[in-house]
Design an enzyme around this catalytic site. Structure first.
Site, short mmCIF file in Angstrom:
data_model
loop_
_atom_site.label_atom_id
_atom_site.label_comp_id
_atom_site.label_asym_id
_atom_site.label_seq_id
_atom_site.Cartn_x
_atom_site.Cartn_y
_atom_site.Cartn_z
N LEU A 1 -37.10 33.60 91.76
CA LEU A 1 -36.15 34.69 91.80
C LEU A 1 -36.91 35.96 91.43
CD1 LEU A 1 -32.92 33.37 90.01
CD2 LEU A 1 -33.07 34.21 92.35
N ASP A 2 -36.65 37.07 92.13
CA ASP A 2 -37.26 38.34 91.79
C ASP A 2 -36.88 38.74 90.37
OD1 ASP A 2 -38.34 38.54 94.29
OD2 ASP A 2 -36.81 39.92 95.07
N PRO A 3 -37.73 39.54 89.68
CA PRO A 3 -37.35 40.04 88.36
C PRO A 3 -36.00 40.75 88.36
CG PRO A 3 -39.67 40.44 88.75
CD PRO A 3 -39.11 39.90 90.04
N ALA B 1 -33.44 39.95 89.95
CA ALA B 1 -32.34 38.99 90.12
C ALA B 1 -32.10 38.20 88.84
CB ALA B 1 -32.66 38.03 91.26
#
Length: 302
Positions: free
Chosen positions: A46-48, A50
């Protein structure tokens, strides 16, 4: 600091509610330290930016992590309309701003239908995909853009939850490899005003949903009570396979399965992939039914 040899062979699946601002790897390492685990892996970054569901497999459960990596996902996301950024999210630089104009719910829902089904999606430059060993986001930060091959993804459901104040909020269910930032940017172009993601939360990784997620804060509180309290937050490895038929072997059949040999098991399915058990409870791993009816172990847990 715990020595590697002193770490525990703890096994199971943790449904972590990853906080905003953390990389998936940072969250993984925090969990590994809390559990004093010998081995751990997450099941898709997951992206930071998110938050939300990040299943983390510990110990022997890591042997099933690829199944979760390939699973369908579900998200809730918010878009800011009228602003396009170079990363597709709020952390990027603004490329262009455009007036939004009046938008009805019906207009947005018509546009959303264009982005359901099988789509060709070009991965963004700001992604972890690699070119010649270099992540694309590192090249992007140097101002280098390279050609990316479009990928086929499937959007199974895309629903509008809220529209107003220059924003829209949607819920998405999609196949692995779907970039929500690309979808939001494409949706903004379809609406004629551009858009970028401002919030993103993962709410499901099949077969898991958000109801059993645990926050880092809650896990730290459990850690103060001891490792047994932490272990209570783990799901068994076979929870990743609830819809797979179960094959329960006993006696010699169970013995030979554990040795990696195919066996005949009464009343086993006639085809497909199965969960393997010794008796009623002990999960052995996953297997496949061969053409001759024998059940062959494909990935065994210790």
């Amino acid at each position: 600091m715990i020595n590697r040899r002193d770490r525990r062979p703890v096994s199971g699946v943790l449904l972590l509610d990853k906080p905003v601002g953390w990389t998936s790897n940072a969250a993984l390492q925090a969990i590994k330290r809390l559990y004093q685990a010998r081995k751990a892996g997450h099941t898709g970054s997951l992206d930071p930016l998110a938050s939300g569901l990040l299943p983390i497999c510990l110990g022997e459960a890591t042997k099933l992590s690829g199944l979760l990596l390939n699973a369908d996902k579900a998200y809730r996301f918010t878009c800011r309309l009228g602003v396009t950024t170079d990363t597709g999210d709020a952390e990027g630089g603004v490329l262009i701003t455009r007036p939004v104009g009046p938008l009805s719910r019906e207009q947005v829902e018509i546009a959303l239908r264009r982005f359901t089904g099988v789509l060709q999606q070009t991965p963004p430059m700001y992604s972890a995909l690699k070119r010649d060993g270099q992540p694309l986001y590192k090249l992007a930060r140097k101002g280098i853009e390279v050609e990316r091959v479009p990928r086929e993804v499937t959007v199974r459901d895309l629903r509008l939850l809220r529209l107003g104040g220059g924003e829209l909020e949607c819920e998405l269910r999609c196949s692995k490899g779907t970039y929500v930032r690309v979808l939001a940017a494409d949706l903004g172009e379809a609406l004629g005003c551009g858009a970028h993601v401002t919030t993103l939360r993962r709410i499901a990784v099949e077969p898991y949903d958000a109801r059993r997620m645990v926050t880092l804060e809650a896990l730290r509180e459990r850690a103060e009570q001891g490792l047994a309290a932490l272990d209570e937050a783990l799901l068994p490895a076979d929870s990743a396979l609830p819809d797979w038929p179960a094959v329960r072997a006993r006696g010699d059949a169970a013995f030979y399965l554990r040795q990696g040999q195919p066996v005949l098991v009464p009343r086993a399915p006639t085809q497909g992939w199965v969960r393997l058990y010794e008796g009623e409870e002990r999960f052995l791993g996953i297997g496949e039914v061969l053409d001759d009816g024998r059940v062959a172990p494909r990935r065994l847990l210790l």
